[in-house]
Motif scaffolding. Structure first.
Motif, PDB file in Angstrom:
ATOM      1  N   VAL A 113       9.238  26.446  30.301  1.00 43.56           N
ATOM      2  CA  VAL A 113       8.084  26.388  29.405  1.00 43.56           C
ATOM      3  C   VAL A 113       6.799  26.218  30.204  1.00 43.56           C
ATOM      4  N   LEU A 114       6.827  25.328  31.203  1.00 44.78           N
ATOM      5  CA  LEU A 114       5.641  25.124  32.037  1.00 44.78           C
ATOM      6  C   LEU A 114       5.304  26.383  32.832  1.00 44.78           C
ATOM      7  N   LEU A 115       6.327  27.062  33.350  1.00 48.40           N
ATOM      8  CA  LEU A 115       6.069  28.279  34.121  1.00 48.40           C
ATOM      9  C   LEU A 115       5.469  29.375  33.251  1.00 48.40           C
ATOM     10  N   SER A 116       5.859  29.411  31.980  1.00 49.75           N
ATOM     11  CA  SER A 116       5.307  30.441  31.093  1.00 49.75           C
ATOM     12  C   SER A 116       3.818  30.251  30.846  1.00 49.75           C
ATOM     13  N   LEU A 117       3.319  29.032  31.075  1.00 51.41           N
ATOM     14  CA  LEU A 117       1.875  28.813  30.939  1.00 51.41           C
ATOM     15  C   LEU A 117       1.084  29.595  31.975  1.00 51.41           C
ATOM     16  N   ALA A 118       1.732  29.964  33.069  1.00 45.84           N
ATOM     17  CA  ALA A 118       1.042  30.689  34.146  1.00 45.84           C
ATOM     18  C   ALA A 118       1.022  32.190  33.934  1.00 45.84           C
ATOM     19  N   ILE A 119       1.662  32.683  32.865  1.00 44.99           N
ATOM     20  CA  ILE A 119       1.714  34.120  32.614  1.00 44.99           C
ATOM     21  C   ILE A 119       0.560  34.515  31.694  1.00 44.99           C
ATOM     22  N   PRO A 120      -0.398  35.299  32.149  1.00 45.18           N
ATOM     23  CA  PRO A 120      -1.515  35.701  31.281  1.00 45.18           C
ATOM     24  C   PRO A 120      -1.070  36.737  30.270  1.00 45.18           C
ATOM     25  N   VAL A 121      -1.837  36.877  29.206  1.00 45.71           N
ATOM     26  CA  VAL A 121      -1.474  37.799  28.133  1.00 45.71           C
ATOM     27  C   VAL A 121      -1.516  39.238  28.598  1.00 45.71           C
ATOM     28  N   GLN A 122      -2.245  39.528  29.678  1.00 45.17           N
ATOM     29  CA  GLN A 122      -2.332  40.907  30.165  1.00 45.17           C
ATOM     30  C   GLN A 122      -1.006  41.405  30.740  1.00 45.17           C
ATOM     31  N   VAL A 123      -0.139  40.502  31.193  1.00 43.33           N
ATOM     32  CA  VAL A 123       1.120  40.919  31.826  1.00 43.33           C
ATOM     33  C   VAL A 123       2.054  41.618  30.833  1.00 43.33           C
ATOM     34  N   PRO A 124       2.346  41.029  29.664  1.00 44.83           N
ATOM     35  CA  PRO A 124       3.246  41.726  28.720  1.00 44.83           C
ATOM     36  C   PRO A 124       2.513  42.665  27.768  1.00 44.83           C
ATOM     37  N   ALA A 125       1.240  42.945  27.998  1.00 38.88           N
ATOM     38  CA  ALA A 125       0.463  43.729  27.042  1.00 38.88           C
ATOM     39  C   ALA A 125       1.026  45.134  26.853  1.00 38.88           C
ATOM     40  N   LEU A 126       1.356  45.825  27.963  1.00 39.24           N
ATOM     41  CA  LEU A 126       1.829  47.208  27.850  1.00 39.24           C
ATOM     42  C   LEU A 126       3.164  47.317  27.124  1.00 39.24           C
ATOM     43  N   PRO A 127       4.215  46.564  27.511  1.00 40.81           N
ATOM     44  CA  PRO A 127       5.473  46.671  26.743  1.00 40.81           C
ATOM     45  C   PRO A 127       5.329  46.256  25.288  1.00 40.81           C
ATOM     46  N   LEU A 128       4.484  45.262  25.005  1.00 42.08           N
ATOM     47  CA  LEU A 128       4.266  44.870  23.618  1.00 42.08           C
ATOM     48  C   LEU A 128       3.590  45.983  22.829  1.00 42.08           C
ATOM     49  N   TYR A 129       2.625  46.637  23.444  1.00 39.54           N
ATOM     50  CA  TYR A 129       1.926  47.728  22.763  1.00 39.54           C
ATOM     51  C   TYR A 129       2.900  48.875  22.468  1.00 39.54           C
ATOM     52  N   ILE A 130       3.742  49.208  23.438  1.00 36.87           N
ATOM     53  CA  ILE A 130       4.710  50.299  23.238  1.00 36.87           C
ATOM     54  C   ILE A 130       5.694  49.932  22.123  1.00 36.87           C
ATOM     55  N   ALA A 131       6.147  48.677  22.124  1.00 39.25           N
ATOM     56  CA  ALA A 131       7.085  48.250  21.077  1.00 39.25           C
ATOM     57  C   ALA A 131       6.438  48.295  19.700  1.00 39.25           C
ATOM     58  N   LEU A 132       5.217  47.835  19.584  1.00 37.28           N
ATOM     59  CA  LEU A 132       4.519  47.866  18.296  1.00 37.28           C
ATOM     60  C   LEU A 132       4.260  49.300  17.844  1.00 37.28           C
ATOM     61  N   ALA A 133       3.934  50.178  18.807  1.00 41.54           N
ATOM     62  CA  ALA A 133       3.712  51.580  18.453  1.00 41.54           C
ATOM     63  C   ALA A 133       5.008  52.226  17.964  1.00 41.54           C
ATOM     64  N   ASP A 134       6.132  51.929  18.610  1.00 42.78           N
ATOM     65  CA  ASP A 134       7.419  52.490  18.179  1.00 42.78           C
ATOM     66  C   ASP A 134       7.813  51.996  16.792  1.00 42.78           C
ATOM     67  N   LEU A 135       7.407  50.763  16.471  1.00 48.66           N
ATOM     68  CA  LEU A 135       7.730  50.204  15.157  1.00 48.66           C
ATOM     69  C   LEU A 135       6.667  50.523  14.099  1.00 48.66           C
ATOM     70  N   SER A 136       5.646  51.308  14.487  1.00 48.18           N
ATOM     71  CA  SER A 136       4.542  51.686  13.580  1.00 48.18           C
ATOM     72  C   SER A 136       3.828  50.454  13.022  1.00 48.18           C
ATOM     73  N   LEU A 137       3.599  49.473  13.892  1.00 47.56           N
ATOM     74  CA  LEU A 137       2.939  48.233  13.477  1.00 47.56           C
ATOM     75  C   LEU A 137       1.523  48.096  14.011  1.00 47.56           C
ATOM     76  N   LEU A 138       1.024  49.123  14.697  1.00 46.16           N
ATOM     77  CA  LEU A 138      -0.364  49.068  15.134  1.00 46.16           C
ATOM     78  C   LEU A 138      -1.283  49.103  13.913  1.00 46.16           C
ATOM     79  N   ASN A 139      -2.492  48.559  14.089  1.00 44.87           N
ATOM     80  CA  ASN A 139      -3.455  48.462  12.988  1.00 44.87           C
ATOM     81  C   ASN A 139      -2.904  47.623  11.838  1.00 44.87           C
ATOM     82  N   THR A 140      -2.277  46.517  12.178  1.00 44.71           N
ATOM     83  CA  THR A 140      -1.813  45.556  11.172  1.00 44.71           C
ATOM     84  C   THR A 140      -2.155  44.146  11.657  1.00 44.71           C
TER      85      THR A 140
END
Length: 277
Positions: A113-140
């Motif tokens: 949990v403490l180590l996850s505090l060091a991970i900025p939001v920019q790191v998982p941004a691309l896979p999250l965007y691709i997953a949301l796009a595949d699920l048609s959840l963008l613009n929600t």
């Protein structure tokens, strides 16, 4: 001499704190002052706080009529409160388990949990965007909430508070036949409102002001949060009219000030009490 030395130290400390507070408030004061000035005074070469000609009604009226500020604020409230509700529902049981329950791997899990505090939001941004796009959840609204539904900071902050909770009370509740989830929500949580309020202020302010993630997943201005709405408003409507832009910024900042003033006692108590062993 001791009294004089003590008074001098108090004056010095309070002087430093007041200077720091003035420095922090200066941008907000300048924002309000700019929102009251006509365009020619905004770009004046002289540094003047108060306007020579009051232009506040025109600036605030233009901001209210040319941009859906109420809609931006409503979108921000929906996103912030939705994120906060899920964060607390997840973080409170997790923090209680890490603070009061003994199970194999507890310390290792807390380290993760403490180590996850060091991970900025920019790191998982691309896979999250691709997953949301595949699920048609963008613009929600959900697309804006997903990366922040789990908060490692909330788990850490609440764990520090729960560690100071008396074990005797928990043991007595267990002897009365209460289950652990009942203990969490009926006994521990009512005493943890200062810590919850402190985290709530941090969470609401951070996501109300977030521009990075909404800028990626939102293209519909009807779903824009305050920072994204301000950017669209500035590009499409105001141009170089910084007086109207600052008026809109002042109106969208006001809810945060109201929230903090409402929760300031709990916020201060939560920040100070979470460090008590």
């Amino acid at each position: 001499m001791r009294a004089l030395r003590h008074a001098g130290s108090l004056i010095l400390v309070h002087g430093v704190l007041l200077a720091g507070a003035a420095f922090m408030l200066l941008p907000f004061v300048w924002m309000i002052a700019t929102s009251l000035k006509p365009p020619e005074e905004v770009f004046s070469a002289t540094l003047q706080l108060l306007p020579n000609r009051f232009h506040g009604a025109e600036n605030y009226g233009f901001a209210l009529t040319q941009a859906p500020l109420v809609r931006f604020a409503l979108n921000g409230a929906i996103v912030c409160l939705g994120i906060l509700a899920v964060q607390l529902l997840v973080a409170i049981p997790c923090a209680y388990a890490l603070a009061k329950l003994r199970f194999p791997g507890r310390d290792a899990l807390f380290l993760l949990v403490l180590l996850s505090l060091a991970i900025p939001v920019q790191v998982p941004a691309l896979p999250l965007y691709i997953a949301l796009a595949d699920l048609s959840l963008l613009n929600t609204y959900l697309a804006m909430m997903v990366p922040f539904l789990f908060s490692a900071f909330a788990v850490f902050l609440l764990r520090q508070f729960f560690k100071s909770y008396p074990d005797d009370i928990l043991q007595a509740a267990r002897l009365d036949g209460m289950r652990e989830l009942e203990i969490v929500w009926r006994i521990v949580v009512p005493s943890a409102w200062p810590a919850i309020a402190a985290f709530s202020v941090f969470s609401v302010v951070a996501h109300w002001n977030d521009l990075y993630w909404p800028l990626i997943v939102i293209t519909d201005s009807a779903l824009a949060t305050p920072p994204l709405g301000m950017m669209l408003f500035a590009d499409a409507e105001t141009g170089s009219n910084y007086g109207a832009l600052m008026a809109a910024a002042a109106m969208l900042t006001a809810p945060l000030v109201v929230v903090f003033l409402f929760a300031r006692r709990w916020f201060i108590a939560g920040v100070t009490m979470t460090g008590v062993k």
